[in-house]
Scaffold this motif. Structure first.
Motif, PDB file in Angstrom:
ATOM      1  N   VAL A 115       0.854  -1.193   0.000  1.00  0.00           N
ATOM      2  CA  VAL A 115       0.000   0.000   0.000  1.00  0.00           C
ATOM      3  C   VAL A 115       0.890   1.244   0.000  1.00  0.00           C
ATOM      4  N   TRP A 116       0.235   2.399  -0.009  1.00  0.00           N
ATOM      5  CA  TRP A 116       0.957   3.656   0.098  1.00  0.00           C
ATOM      6  C   TRP A 116       1.035   4.088   1.559  1.00  0.00           C
ATOM      7  N   ARG A 117       2.213   4.527   1.946  1.00  0.00           N
ATOM      8  CA  ARG A 117       2.453   5.025   3.300  1.00  0.00           C
ATOM      9  C   ARG A 117       2.589   6.536   3.232  1.00  0.00           C
ATOM     10  N   LEU A 118       1.732   7.243   3.962  1.00  0.00           N
ATOM     11  CA  LEU A 118       1.743   8.698   3.987  1.00  0.00           C
ATOM     12  C   LEU A 118       2.242   9.145   5.357  1.00  0.00           C
ATOM     13  N   GLY A 119       3.403   9.761   5.380  1.00  0.00           N
ATOM     14  CA  GLY A 119       4.014  10.112   6.647  1.00  0.00           C
ATOM     15  C   GLY A 119       3.911  11.582   6.987  1.00  0.00           C
ATOM     16  N   THR A 120       3.561  11.877   8.238  1.00  0.00           N
ATOM     17  CA  THR A 120       3.601  13.237   8.769  1.00  0.00           C
ATOM     18  C   THR A 120       4.569  13.232   9.944  1.00  0.00           C
ATOM     19  N   VAL A 121       4.771  14.369  10.576  1.00  0.00           N
ATOM     20  CA  VAL A 121       5.696  14.421  11.708  1.00  0.00           C
ATOM     21  C   VAL A 121       5.103  13.763  12.947  1.00  0.00           C
ATOM     22  N   HIS A 125      -0.158   7.261   7.916  1.00  0.00           N
ATOM     23  CA  HIS A 125      -1.429   6.842   7.338  1.00  0.00           C
ATOM     24  C   HIS A 125      -1.140   5.851   6.207  1.00  0.00           C
ATOM     25  N   TYR A 126      -2.060   4.913   6.011  1.00  0.00           N
ATOM     26  CA  TYR A 126      -1.878   3.888   4.975  1.00  0.00           C
ATOM     27  C   TYR A 126      -3.112   3.863   4.072  1.00  0.00           C
ATOM     28  N   SER A 127      -2.857   3.736   2.770  1.00  0.00           N
ATOM     29  CA  SER A 127      -3.954   3.784   1.832  1.00  0.00           C
ATOM     30  C   SER A 127      -3.626   2.984   0.571  1.00  0.00           C
ATOM     31  N   ARG A 128      -4.662   2.398  -0.007  1.00  0.00           N
ATOM     32  CA  ARG A 128      -4.474   1.635  -1.252  1.00  0.00           C
ATOM     33  C   ARG A 128      -4.333   2.558  -2.455  1.00  0.00           C
ATOM     34  N   THR A 129      -5.054   3.656  -2.448  1.00  0.00           N
ATOM     35  CA  THR A 129      -4.915   4.674  -3.494  1.00  0.00           C
ATOM     36  C   THR A 129      -4.869   6.040  -2.826  1.00  0.00           C
ATOM     37  N   VAL A 130      -4.344   7.008  -3.569  1.00  0.00           N
ATOM     38  CA  VAL A 130      -4.145   8.353  -3.022  1.00  0.00           C
ATOM     39  C   VAL A 130      -4.544   9.376  -4.077  1.00  0.00           C
ATOM     40  N   LEU A 131      -5.197  10.435  -3.642  1.00  0.00           N
ATOM     41  CA  LEU A 131      -5.474  11.574  -4.512  1.00  0.00           C
ATOM     42  C   LEU A 131      -4.771  12.802  -3.952  1.00  0.00           C
ATOM     43  N   ILE A 132      -3.956  13.429  -4.767  1.00  0.00           N
ATOM     44  CA  ILE A 132      -3.297  14.673  -4.379  1.00  0.00           C
ATOM     45  C   ILE A 132      -4.154  15.830  -4.881  1.00  0.00           C
ATOM     46  N   ALA A 133      -4.719  16.568  -3.948  1.00  0.00           N
ATOM     47  CA  ALA A 133      -5.582  17.705  -4.283  1.00  0.00           C
ATOM     48  C   ALA A 133      -5.148  18.903  -3.448  1.00  0.00           C
ATOM     49  N   THR A 134      -3.860  19.216  -3.538  1.00  0.00           N
ATOM     50  CA  THR A 134      -3.257  20.230  -2.678  1.00  0.00           C
ATOM     51  C   THR A 134      -3.371  21.638  -3.235  1.00  0.00           C
ATOM     52  N   GLY A 135      -4.028  21.795  -4.379  1.00  0.00           N
ATOM     53  CA  GLY A 135      -4.117  23.125  -4.967  1.00  0.00           C
ATOM     54  C   GLY A 135      -2.747  23.647  -5.330  1.00  0.00           C
ATOM     55  N   VAL A 136      -2.502  24.894  -5.048  1.00  0.00           N
ATOM     56  CA  VAL A 136      -1.203  25.491  -5.370  1.00  0.00           C
ATOM     57  C   VAL A 136      -0.179  25.227  -4.282  1.00  0.00           C
ATOM     58  N   GLY A 137      -0.563  24.507  -3.227  1.00  0.00           N
ATOM     59  CA  GLY A 137       0.349  24.219  -2.131  1.00  0.00           C
ATOM     60  C   GLY A 137       0.234  25.254  -1.026  1.00  0.00           C
ATOM     61  N   ALA A 138       1.238  25.310  -0.195  1.00  0.00           N
ATOM     62  CA  ALA A 138       1.255  26.293   0.890  1.00  0.00           C
ATOM     63  C   ALA A 138       1.408  27.690   0.294  1.00  0.00           C
ATOM     64  N   PHE A 139       0.716  28.667   0.865  1.00  0.00           N
ATOM     65  CA  PHE A 139       0.755  29.998   0.287  1.00  0.00           C
ATOM     66  C   PHE A 139       0.855  31.063   1.368  1.00  0.00           C
ATOM     67  N   VAL A 140       1.559  32.138   1.031  1.00  0.00           N
ATOM     68  CA  VAL A 140       1.649  33.321   1.896  1.00  0.00           C
ATOM     69  C   VAL A 140       1.424  34.542   1.018  1.00  0.00           C
ATOM     70  N   PRO A 141       0.791  35.566   1.534  1.00  0.00           N
ATOM     71  CA  PRO A 141       0.485  36.732   0.704  1.00  0.00           C
ATOM     72  C   PRO A 141       1.737  37.538   0.367  1.00  0.00           C
ATOM     73  N   ASN A 142       1.752  38.118  -0.826  1.00  0.00           N
ATOM     74  CA  ASN A 142       2.777  39.111  -1.146  1.00  0.00           C
ATOM     75  C   ASN A 142       2.467  40.366  -0.347  1.00  0.00           C
ATOM     76  N   LYS A 143       3.455  40.864   0.363  1.00  0.00           N
ATOM     77  CA  LYS A 143       3.230  42.013   1.239  1.00  0.00           C
ATOM     78  C   LYS A 143       3.905  43.259   0.690  1.00  0.00           C
ATOM     79  N   LEU A 144       3.342  44.397   1.046  1.00  0.00           N
ATOM     80  CA  LEU A 144       3.896  45.690   0.660  1.00  0.00           C
ATOM     81  C   LEU A 144       4.798  46.206   1.780  1.00  0.00           C
ATOM     82  N   ASP A 145       6.007  46.579   1.408  1.00  0.00           N
ATOM     83  CA  ASP A 145       6.937  47.152   2.374  1.00  0.00           C
ATOM     84  C   ASP A 145       6.876  48.672   2.259  1.00  0.00           C
ATOM     85  N   ARG A 146       5.913  49.237   2.982  1.00  0.00           N
ATOM     86  CA  ARG A 146       5.726  50.686   2.982  1.00  0.00           C
ATOM     87  C   ARG A 146       5.608  51.161   4.430  1.00  0.00           C
ATOM     88  N   PRO A 147       6.009  52.378   4.709  1.00  0.00           N
ATOM     89  CA  PRO A 147       5.884  52.886   6.084  1.00  0.00           C
ATOM     90  C   PRO A 147       4.455  52.760   6.603  1.00  0.00           C
TER      91      PRO A 147
END
Length: 351
Positions: A115-121, A125-147
């Motif tokens: 099977v597939w082994r999915l490891g976290t810290v 988790h164990y699964s026979r099939t897996v679907l990756i639906a992570t979108g664009v992944g982890a995201f952080v906003p672009n910020k403006l560096d202004r006073p």
């Protein structure tokens, strides 16, 4: 709806771990609809997401924003769409796991089954099939560096809006030229006391229909103008200085809040180390059944690039791909099973 807490184990020490038929990585729209469809195909399903709640970008970036291109809904708030998708997926009681990021995806032998082994810290988790639906992944906003921006962030300066009540009856400056900035102008035009939109270029990236609707509102649209500094006193925003980046002209605006929508940085993170064939740094290559080069591993939604086509990052596209992937996984798990399950109106669903 069942949920496993962070850091818990799948079973007692030395016992055979629980194996799921179909595990979805990502609880955004595509992942949630995939969980529903997997339940429809009678697969034992788990959904895992790094965020503490379902919804992905809809929950984090714009829960209060209307979405106009979901079939059957002339418009629907993002947070309401998430709620309904969770309700729909929960018809078949999948296991939901929040606050865990999948770091590794490897093959493992459990008992006499590979099977597939999915490891976290914290958990495996164990699964026979897996679907990756992570979108664009982890995201952080672009910020403006202004006073003044950092000083008032979260208290008058916002990159995300979790609750639009903070903008009620406020004089609002919106910055950006994409769909998010334009959609917020339309969403808040009867909510804020007044709105001004500035964009550093004359051209907008937003959808043409949205721009046409915006121009009918009378909201001032200033291009090519940028933010120079934020003014405030007693812990609140009181104004902003903006400037024309061609002429150098400056203006002072009286505003109570500033909403910045200039995009975000995204990265797939650990997904890139799983041995997947990538179309580019953001997209996993899949075939017409949404299967990757790893057998039994599928991808759907914004992360997927179908061979011979170009990614079309729409929620409705993710729904279709999720349904294809779930049906393909069912056919893989049960040789001889039909890919097409029949119409839902012909099936017996949970009450």
């Amino acid at each position: 709806m069942r949920a496993t807490a962070r850091g818990c184990h799948t079973g007692p020490m030395n016992s055979v771990p629980e194996i799921y038929d179909f595990t979805v990585i990502g609880a955004g729209p595509a992942g949630l609809f995939a969980a529903f469809y997997a339940g429809l195909r009678e697969m034992k399903t788990k959904v895992i997401d790094a965020l503490p709640e379902p919804g992905g970008q809809l929950a984090v970036l714009y829960p209060e924003k209307y979405i106009y291109d979901v079939p059957g809904h002339p418009k629907i708030l993002a947070k309401d769409l998430v709620r309904l998708l969770v309700e729909q997926a929960s018809m078949f009681a999948p296991t939901f796991v929040y606050g865990q990021r999948i770091e590794t995806l490897t093959r493992a032998t459990v008992g006499d089954e590979e099977v597939w082994r999915l490891g976290t810290v914290t958990e495996t988790h164990y699964s026979r099939t897996v679907l990756i639906a992570t979108g664009v992944g982890a995201f952080v906003p672009n910020k403006l560096d202004r006073p003044g921006m950092a000083e008032f962030e979260g208290n008058g300066v916002y990159y995300f809006v979790k609750d639009k009540n903070v903008l009620r009856k406020k004089r609002l400056l919106i910055i950006g030229g994409g769909d998010t900035a334009v959609d917020w102008c339309l969403n808040l035009r009867d909510w804020a006391s007044e709105i001004t939109l500035i964009h550093r270029r004359e051209g907008f990236r937003a959808h043409e229909a949205s721009l046409a609707a915006l121009r009918l509102t009378g909201i001032p649209i200033l291009v090519p103008w940028e933010l120079k500094r934020v003014h405030g006193e007693d812990g609140r925003v009181t104004g902003a200085t903006i400037f024309n980046n061609r002429t150098g002209e400056e203006r002072d605006l009286e505003v109570d809040a500033i909403l910045v929508n200039i995009g975000f940085k995204a990265a797939l993170g650990p997904v890139l180390s799983w041995g997947l064939s990538m179309a580019d740094s953001r997209h996993i290559r899949v075939d017409g059944f949404m299967e990757t080069n790893l057998p039994g591993v599928y991808a759907a939604g914004d992360v997927a690039a179908v061979e011979g086509s170009e990614p079309l990052n729409l929620i409705v596209t993710g729904f279709a791909q999720a349904a294809i992937a779930a049906n393909a996984a069912r056919a893989r798990l049960q040789p001889g099973a039909r890919l097409f399950p029949g119409h839902s109106s012909e099936l017996k669903l949970p009450a």
